[in-house]
Design a protein around this motif. Structure first.
Motif, short mmCIF file in Angstrom:
data_model
loop_
_atom_site.label_atom_id
_atom_site.label_comp_id
_atom_site.label_asym_id
_atom_site.label_seq_id
_atom_site.Cartn_x
_atom_site.Cartn_y
_atom_site.Cartn_z
N MET A 140 -4.86 2.25 8.70
CA MET A 140 -3.52 1.90 8.19
C MET A 140 -2.91 3.03 7.35
SD MET A 140 -1.56 -0.78 8.54
CE MET A 140 0.03 0.04 8.58
N GLY A 141 -3.76 3.94 6.87
CA GLY A 141 -3.25 5.05 6.04
C GLY A 141 -3.03 4.68 4.59
N ILE A 142 -3.70 3.65 4.12
CA ILE A 142 -3.52 3.22 2.72
C ILE A 142 -4.52 3.92 1.81
CG2 ILE A 142 -2.55 0.97 3.35
CD1 ILE A 142 -5.36 -0.23 2.65
N ASN A 143 -4.39 3.67 0.53
CA ASN A 143 -5.30 4.24 -0.49
C ASN A 143 -5.39 5.76 -0.39
OD1 ASN A 143 -5.82 1.60 -1.13
ND2 ASN A 143 -7.80 1.52 -0.10
N ASP A 144 -4.28 6.40 -0.07
CA ASP A 144 -4.21 7.86 0.09
C ASP A 144 -5.13 8.38 1.19
OD1 ASP A 144 -2.36 8.06 -2.02
OD2 ASP A 144 -3.99 8.03 -3.50
N GLU A 177 2.17 -0.65 -0.74
CA GLU A 177 1.51 -0.43 0.55
C GLU A 177 1.57 -1.67 1.43
OE1 GLU A 177 -2.40 1.15 -0.35
OE2 GLU A 177 -1.58 3.19 -0.41
N THR A 178 1.55 -2.84 0.81
CA THR A 178 1.63 -4.08 1.59
C THR A 178 2.97 -4.15 2.32
OG1 THR A 178 0.21 -5.26 0.05
CG2 THR A 178 1.61 -6.61 1.45
N PRO A 219 -4.91 -10.03 -1.22
CA PRO A 219 -3.51 -9.60 -1.03
C PRO A 219 -2.74 -9.47 -2.34
CG PRO A 219 -4.05 -11.51 0.35
CD PRO A 219 -5.16 -11.34 -0.63
N ALA A 220 -1.74 -8.59 -2.33
CA ALA A 220 -0.91 -8.34 -3.52
C ALA A 220 -0.06 -9.57 -3.85
CB ALA A 220 0.00 -7.15 -3.25
N GLU A 231 2.69 8.28 7.91
CA GLU A 231 2.92 7.40 6.76
C GLU A 231 2.58 5.95 7.16
OE1 GLU A 231 3.78 8.26 3.74
OE2 GLU A 231 4.06 10.38 4.21
N ILE A 232 2.36 5.13 6.16
CA ILE A 232 1.99 3.73 6.41
C ILE A 232 3.07 3.04 7.25
CG2 ILE A 232 1.47 1.48 5.34
CD1 ILE A 232 0.67 3.11 2.79
N TYR A 233 4.34 3.21 6.85
CA TYR A 233 5.41 2.49 7.55
C TYR A 233 5.59 3.00 8.98
CZ TYR A 233 8.79 6.30 6.91
OH TYR A 233 9.44 7.50 6.96
N THR A 255 -0.67 -3.21 11.66
CA THR A 255 -0.57 -3.68 10.28
C THR A 255 -1.94 -4.05 9.75
OG1 THR A 255 0.78 -4.96 8.74
CG2 THR A 255 -0.16 -6.17 10.59
N LEU A 256 -1.97 -4.39 8.48
CA LEU A 256 -3.25 -4.71 7.85
C LEU A 256 -3.04 -5.88 6.88
CD1 LEU A 256 -5.93 -2.33 6.55
CD2 LEU A 256 -4.93 -3.84 4.87
N ALA A 257 -4.00 -6.76 6.85
CA ALA A 257 -4.00 -7.84 5.85
C ALA A 257 -5.14 -7.53 4.88
CB ALA A 257 -4.22 -9.18 6.51
N TRP A 258 -4.77 -7.49 3.61
CA TRP A 258 -5.73 -7.09 2.57
C TRP A 258 -6.74 -8.21 2.29
CZ3 TRP A 258 -1.64 -4.20 3.25
CH2 TRP A 258 -1.58 -2.91 2.75
N ALA A 299 3.14 1.16 10.90
CA ALA A 299 3.60 -0.23 11.07
C ALA A 299 4.68 -0.30 12.15
CB ALA A 299 4.14 -0.76 9.74
N LYS A 348 0.77 -0.06 -6.63
CA LYS A 348 0.54 0.62 -5.36
C LYS A 348 0.22 -0.35 -4.22
CE LYS A 348 -2.10 4.46 -3.60
NZ LYS A 348 -3.20 5.36 -3.84
N LYS A 349 -0.53 -1.39 -4.56
CA LYS A 349 -0.89 -2.34 -3.50
C LYS A 349 0.34 -3.10 -3.00
CE LYS A 349 -4.81 -5.13 -3.31
NZ LYS A 349 -5.53 -6.35 -3.73
N GLN A 350 1.23 -3.45 -3.91
CA GLN A 350 2.48 -4.12 -3.50
C GLN A 350 3.27 -3.21 -2.56
OE1 GLN A 350 4.52 -4.91 -7.17
NE2 GLN A 350 3.53 -6.88 -7.47
N MET A 396 4.97 -1.64 2.96
CA MET A 396 5.06 -0.54 3.94
C MET A 396 4.25 -0.86 5.20
SD MET A 396 4.90 2.69 1.35
CE MET A 396 5.04 4.01 2.55
N ALA A 397 3.17 -1.61 5.03
CA ALA A 397 2.38 -2.02 6.20
C ALA A 397 3.12 -3.06 7.05
CB ALA A 397 1.03 -2.58 5.75
N ARG A 398 4.23 -3.57 6.50
CA ARG A 398 5.08 -4.47 7.30
C ARG A 398 6.28 -3.72 7.86
NH1 ARG A 398 0.98 -6.44 6.52
NH2 ARG A 398 0.48 -8.43 5.52
N GLY A 399 6.30 -2.40 7.66
CA GLY A 399 7.33 -1.58 8.28
C GLY A 399 8.46 -1.13 7.37
N LEU A 400 8.38 -1.44 6.06
CA LEU A 400 9.43 -0.98 5.15
C LEU A 400 9.12 0.45 4.71
CD1 LEU A 400 9.53 -4.20 4.86
CD2 LEU A 400 10.54 -3.77 2.63
#
Lengths: 244, 315
Positions: free
Chosen positions: A51-55, B293-294, A91-92, A75-77, A85-88, A80, B289-291, B296-300
């Motif tokens: 997913m490209g997260i956490n740098d 990335e979450t 989750p946040a 980039e993450i987006y 996509t990824l589900a943590w 996407a 950061k997690k908010q 952005m992982a949905r395409g924003l």
């Protein structure tokens, strides 16, 4: 065989420490693929790299290919938008954002989006639409909302990091059904877990240990190997099973 | 009813441009609308008596909500400036009679590109068993520059409830100094919330002072300031627990985005009674950061995700 995700000889070294040591993995379109392994095996790190997260935008070596696109460096987006996509695992939470808004944001490119249906599919009723995605949701509710957001987005590939963590045994069956529903709706699922019970719903499974793939096969075979080999290994080599 | 129709249309266009809801003008929902020092609309609300006087630089208002008045719809007021003027001063007094239950929705609208200094002094008295919500919504343009000084001094009577929310969530804040004070009587409740975004070289100073003077009185002071670019922001939250079994809490959570931002949060907690309890929590940091990335992982994109998170916090 119709690969949707190909991980080729991926290595990752952080601060001189090898975390992934040449991972090869193929996930076929339309399948549920489980990655099993003990804590510290590198499963969540691999998910983060996809997913490209956490740098973690690219591996130290090797390549990650989604359909025919190289994901390294994106980039993450951008990933996407390609359909990943990824589900943590945890989750946040968002202050001031309702469940309805969150689902609509997730599904903004899905022309058939029906937020009420997405909620129903994860066992929540429409009263949740006005709830905030914040600390007022329990861990289990937040997890369900996260899965609903994946259903809303309807990506081609969903990486689910420990979808079963923090879920009681009774709800495990629900989670399994939600994952199956995702697949029925056209999403390929790559599921990270360290519980062989949840891996049993997969079509195929891969066992990881110490940053490497040990075996890929049926969930039964891989689950058996996990039970016999990894549990003993955890006892013998506690340094291999540190936190991820 | 007093309405200057053409003026209302002209002002409406400018205020809608900076974010005021269009329907307020289309349906002329205002109970009072003032442009600089001119009354444009005045329409009484049931159970609410008012005196409004134009002064050389603004208006003076006295509002009295009769005891027992309960209104389902908010009383809507707007104090704005459609053109540049050196200074606008508003002075007001609001008395909410015993047992009344009302909401005031007050819009501060400063048209795009104007410059002005706005000074506001407000006295509020919420009598016994009354409930009063004061939603203060500020709309400035991106090129507007406002120097705002506002001071509210409230008395919250026995078993009364007063909630003041100051929101400026779009456009530039300018140079802002907000002081909110409350003296809270027995079993009374005062809630102060400030939600603001500062951009470029905006300067924001917010001071909440709550004196919990009555037994079992309660006070909450909450701030959410998003500071971007070179904004300087300070939040001072002071709560004094002066009476038996009173309870107070200060909650400030500020977000910084930009390397030249300076944000300061100063919670002051004073307790003068052994059965009183006042707590505080303060957090200043970048966007989670997690908010980010979450979303952005949905395409924003990153900017879209930041906007969603910030607007959620300022809600």
């Amino acid at each position: 065989m119709n690969p949707i995700l190909t991980v080729n000889s991926v290595k990752l070294t952080i601060n001189g420490k090898p975390i992934l040591k040449g991972v090869d993995l193929v996930v076929n379109k339309g399948e549920i693929h489980a990655i099993l392994g003990p804590n510290g095996a590198g499963k969540s790190t691999l998910a983060a790299l996809i997913m490209g997260i956490n740098d973690l935008k690219e591996p130290t070596d090797g390549e990650i290919i989604f359909r025919d696109k190289l994901l390294n460096g994106l980039e993450i987006y951008e990933r996407a938008k390609l359909g990943v996509t990824l589900a943590w695992q945890d989750p946040a939470r968002f202050e001031g954002i309702t469940v309805e808004e969150y689902l609509k944001l997730s599904g903004r490119n899905n022309p058939e989006l029906d937020v009420v249906e997405c909620l129903e599919l994860v066992g929540l009723d429409c009263n949740y639409l006005n709830r905030f995605v914040d600390e007022t949701l329990s861990g289990g509710e937040r997890k369900r909302v996260e899965l609903a957001s994946i259903l809303a987005m309807r990506p081609e590939l969903a990486v689910l990091d420990e979808p079963d963590s923090g879920i009681d045994f009774v709800s495990m069956e629900d989670i399994a059904n939600m994952i199956k529903t995702m697949r029925e709706r056209g999403t390929t699922v790559l599921m990270i877990t360290h519980r062989e019970e949840i891996a049993e719903i997969a079509d195929r499974a891969t066992l990881m240990c110490d940053g490497k793939v040990v075996q890929t096969g049926s969930p039964k075979e891989v689950g058996q190997k996990f039970k016999t080999m990894c549990v003993k290994c955890e006892v013998r080599n506690p340094e291999l099973v540190g936190g991820e | 009813m007093e309405v200057k129709k053409n003026l209302l249309d002209t002002i409406g266009k400018k205020f809608v441009q900076v974010g005021l809801p269009r329907e307020l003008f289309e349906k002329n929902r205002f109970n009072l609308l003032v442009d600089r020092n001119k009354i444009v609309v005045r329409y009484p609300a049931p159970g609410v008596r008012s005196e409004v006087i134009e002064t050389p630089t603004g208006v003076k208002t006295k509002v009295y909500v009769e005891p027992g008045t309960k209104l389902e719809e908010p009383v809507i007021l707007c104090f704005g400036a459609a053109e540049t003027t050196e200074v606008q001063t508003t002075e007001g007094e609001i008395i909410v009679g015993e047992g009344a239950d009302v909401k005031f929705q007050v819009y501060g609208a400063m048209a795009e590109g104007i410059k002005l200094k706005h000074e506001n002094k407000l006295k509020v008295r919420v009598e016994k068993n009354a409930r009063f919500e004061f939603l203060d919504l500020h709309y400035n343009g991106e090129e507007t520059f406002v120097e705002l000084e506002t001071e509210t001094d409230a008395y919250v009577g026995e078993n009364a409830y007063f909630r003041s929310i100051f929101k400026q969530t779009r456009g530039r804040a300018g140079r802002v100094r907000i002081v909110l004070k409350a003296n809270v009587d027995k079993k009374g409740v005062a809630v102060f919330e400030t939600k603001m975004i500062g951009k470029k070289d905006d300067e924001i100073y917010v001071e909440d002072v709550i004196h919990l003077n009555g037994e079992e009185s309660r006070g909450i002071s909450k701030s959410r300031i998003i500071a971007v670019d070179e904004t300087k922001a300070t939040f001072v939250g002071e709560t004094y627990g002066n009476a038996p079994k009173c309870r107070g809490h200060i909650d400030c959570s500020e977000v910084i985005r930009g390397k030249d931002v300076v944000v300061k949060a100063v919670p002051v907690v004073v307790v003068n009674d052994e059965t009183a309890k006042v707590t505080h929590e303060a957090a200043i940091g970048s966007i989670d950061k997690k908010q980010l990335e979450t979303l952005m992982a949905r395409g924003l994109t990153e900017d879209e995700a930041v906007d969603v998170i910030v607007q959620g916090m300022l809600r």
